[in-house]
Design a protein around this motif. Sequence first.
Motif, PDB file in Angstrom:
ATOM      1  N   ALA A  73      30.632 -84.507 -11.653  1.00 60.82           N
ATOM      2  CA  ALA A  73      31.138 -85.684 -12.365  1.00 60.82           C
ATOM      3  C   ALA A  73      31.512 -86.795 -11.394  1.00 60.82           C
ATOM      4  N   ASP A  74      32.068 -86.435 -10.240  1.00 56.30           N
ATOM      5  CA  ASP A  74      32.432 -87.432  -9.232  1.00 56.30           C
ATOM      6  C   ASP A  74      31.199 -88.186  -8.744  1.00 56.30           C
ATOM      7  N   ILE A  75      30.110 -87.460  -8.502  1.00 56.20           N
ATOM      8  CA  ILE A  75      28.872 -88.110  -8.053  1.00 56.20           C
ATOM      9  C   ILE A  75      28.326 -89.028  -9.141  1.00 56.20           C
ATOM     10  N   HIS A  76      28.350 -88.575 -10.381  1.00 55.69           N
ATOM     11  CA  HIS A  76      27.855 -89.396 -11.487  1.00 55.69           C
ATOM     12  C   HIS A  76      28.657 -90.686 -11.618  1.00 55.69           C
ATOM     13  N   VAL A  77      29.971 -90.588 -11.454  1.00 56.68           N
ATOM     14  CA  VAL A  77      30.798 -91.794 -11.561  1.00 56.68           C
ATOM     15  C   VAL A  77      30.487 -92.758 -10.430  1.00 56.68           C
ATOM     16  N   ARG A  78      30.329 -92.247  -9.218  1.00 56.82           N
ATOM     17  CA  ARG A  78      30.046 -93.117  -8.076  1.00 56.82           C
ATOM     18  C   ARG A  78      28.692 -93.808  -8.197  1.00 56.82           C
ATOM     19  N   LEU A  79      27.761 -93.201  -8.917  1.00 58.52           N
ATOM     20  CA  LEU A  79      26.430 -93.789  -9.077  1.00 58.52           C
ATOM     21  C   LEU A  79      26.317 -94.682 -10.307  1.00 58.52           C
ATOM     22  N   LEU A  80      27.399 -94.818 -11.066  1.00 55.80           N
ATOM     23  CA  LEU A  80      27.338 -95.654 -12.260  1.00 55.80           C
ATOM     24  C   LEU A  80      27.189 -97.127 -11.892  1.00 55.80           C
ATOM     25  N   PRO A  81      26.417 -97.877 -12.688  1.00 53.46           N
ATOM     26  CA  PRO A  81      26.263 -99.319 -12.416  1.00 53.46           C
ATOM     27  C   PRO A  81      27.454-100.121 -12.933  1.00 53.46           C
ATOM     28  N   ILE A  82      28.658 -99.731 -12.524  1.00 57.95           N
ATOM     29  CA  ILE A  82      29.874-100.424 -12.915  1.00 57.95           C
ATOM     30  C   ILE A  82      30.578-100.877 -11.645  1.00 57.95           C
ATOM     31  N   ARG A  83      31.147-102.053 -11.695  1.00 61.17           N
ATOM     32  CA  ARG A  83      31.866-102.569 -10.542  1.00 61.17           C
ATOM     33  C   ARG A  83      33.102-101.704 -10.268  1.00 61.17           C
ATOM     34  N   GLY A  84      33.222-101.289  -9.008  1.00 63.44           N
ATOM     35  CA  GLY A  84      34.369-100.474  -8.619  1.00 63.44           C
ATOM     36  C   GLY A  84      34.244 -99.019  -8.997  1.00 63.44           C
ATOM     37  N   ALA A  85      33.019 -98.506  -9.134  1.00 59.71           N
ATOM     38  CA  ALA A  85      32.846 -97.107  -9.518  1.00 59.71           C
ATOM     39  C   ALA A  85      33.403 -96.168  -8.449  1.00 59.71           C
TER      40      ALA A  85
ATOM     41  N   GLU B 209      25.319 -94.375 -22.093  1.00 57.74           N
ATOM     42  CA  GLU B 209      25.285 -92.920 -22.216  1.00 57.74           C
ATOM     43  C   GLU B 209      25.727 -92.253 -20.917  1.00 57.74           C
ATOM     44  N   LEU B 210      25.276 -92.792 -19.768  1.00 51.80           N
ATOM     45  CA  LEU B 210      25.685 -92.228 -18.485  1.00 51.80           C
ATOM     46  C   LEU B 210      27.181 -92.397 -18.264  1.00 51.80           C
ATOM     47  N   LYS B 211      27.713 -93.572 -18.608  1.00 54.73           N
ATOM     48  CA  LYS B 211      29.150 -93.803 -18.467  1.00 54.73           C
ATOM     49  C   LYS B 211      29.938 -92.840 -19.343  1.00 54.73           C
ATOM     50  N   THR B 212      29.500 -92.706 -20.587  1.00 46.28           N
ATOM     51  CA  THR B 212      30.217 -91.824 -21.510  1.00 46.28           C
ATOM     52  C   THR B 212      30.192 -90.384 -21.026  1.00 46.28           C
ATOM     53  N   ALA B 213      29.017 -89.926 -20.558  1.00 44.40           N
ATOM     54  CA  ALA B 213      28.908 -88.540 -20.086  1.00 44.40           C
ATOM     55  C   ALA B 213      29.772 -88.303 -18.851  1.00 44.40           C
ATOM     56  N   ALA B 214      29.763 -89.261 -17.909  1.00 41.05           N
ATOM     57  CA  ALA B 214      30.550 -89.084 -16.684  1.00 41.05           C
ATOM     58  C   ALA B 214      32.047 -89.094 -16.976  1.00 41.05           C
ATOM     59  N   ILE B 215      32.495 -90.028 -17.804  1.00 45.55           N
ATOM     60  CA  ILE B 215      33.924 -90.102 -18.123  1.00 45.55           C
ATOM     61  C   ILE B 215      34.350 -88.886 -18.936  1.00 45.55           C
ATOM     62  N   ALA B 216      33.494 -88.429 -19.857  1.00 52.41           N
ATOM     63  CA  ALA B 216      33.823 -87.235 -20.625  1.00 52.41           C
ATOM     64  C   ALA B 216      33.939 -86.017 -19.711  1.00 52.41           C
ATOM     65  N   ALA B 217      33.073 -85.934 -18.702  1.00 48.15           N
ATOM     66  CA  ALA B 217      33.160 -84.810 -17.763  1.00 48.15           C
ATOM     67  C   ALA B 217      34.457 -84.859 -16.971  1.00 48.15           C
ATOM     68  N   LEU B 218      34.895 -86.060 -16.566  1.00 42.58           N
ATOM     69  CA  LEU B 218      36.150 -86.175 -15.830  1.00 42.58           C
ATOM     70  C   LEU B 218      37.350 -85.841 -16.718  1.00 42.58           C
ATOM     71  N   VAL B 219      37.309 -86.279 -17.974  1.00 41.74           N
ATOM     72  CA  VAL B 219      38.413 -85.963 -18.881  1.00 41.74           C
ATOM     73  C   VAL B 219      38.480 -84.454 -19.130  1.00 41.74           C
TER      74      VAL B 219
END
Length: 213
Positions: free
Chosen positions: A92-104, A55-65
């Motif tokens: 949105a930039d902060i949310h993406v950087r805090l995502l638990p994904i490699r290379g965020a 859900e966090l990934k989807t929200a952050a990517i949707a905000a960037l799009v």
Amino acid sequence: MQWWNDLMSWLDSSAARPALFAAAVLFVAVVVAGLLAAWIASAAIKRVVAQRDRELKTAAIAALVDAATEASVWNSLTPQEQVLADRAVGQADIHVRLLPIRGADVAANWAAHQLHELKRASATFGYQLDPAVAEFRDRMLEWQRHPSRTKRQFQNDLARWRSERATPEQTLVEEQDAWVAEQHHERYQTTTAPAPLAAGDASGADTAPTRAY
């Protein structure tokens, strides 16, 4: 010590074997049940955490799009709308950087550069760049599905852009961007400036004040 001797004698007798067997089975059953319950609870927690991460990934990517869509028509936004859009992009930039994904952080840097390019293209050409927005969306979704592979692609793009930034043409591009931004600001200042009061208006003044130019 008589009770201890009686206990040891009872344990050695054949009458104690059914009771000992039942106790051993009960102990093993309790241990297995505890381990099974712990495994089920751990799996349930992992599913909840994974769902929350999605859900966090989807929200952050949707905000960037969404930010990319606004950046593609950046020149048509008012200065107030641009401020609000920049604030949304920052969150949105902060949310993406805090995502638990490699290379965020790499993805966030790549997205920031692309958003800047979309703004510059909008100011230069003045229309919505649908193919560029679609490519931005597809690249972000690809990063969500395959973070390791897309991270390398982002790093290659960032390295190429850093090398291009050192060229003399980049200085001219930055000067052009500054000039376009200044023209945009002046345009909205002109359209939003209050009109001068006419002589004999509702305030009761017979003459308008003289302005020095």
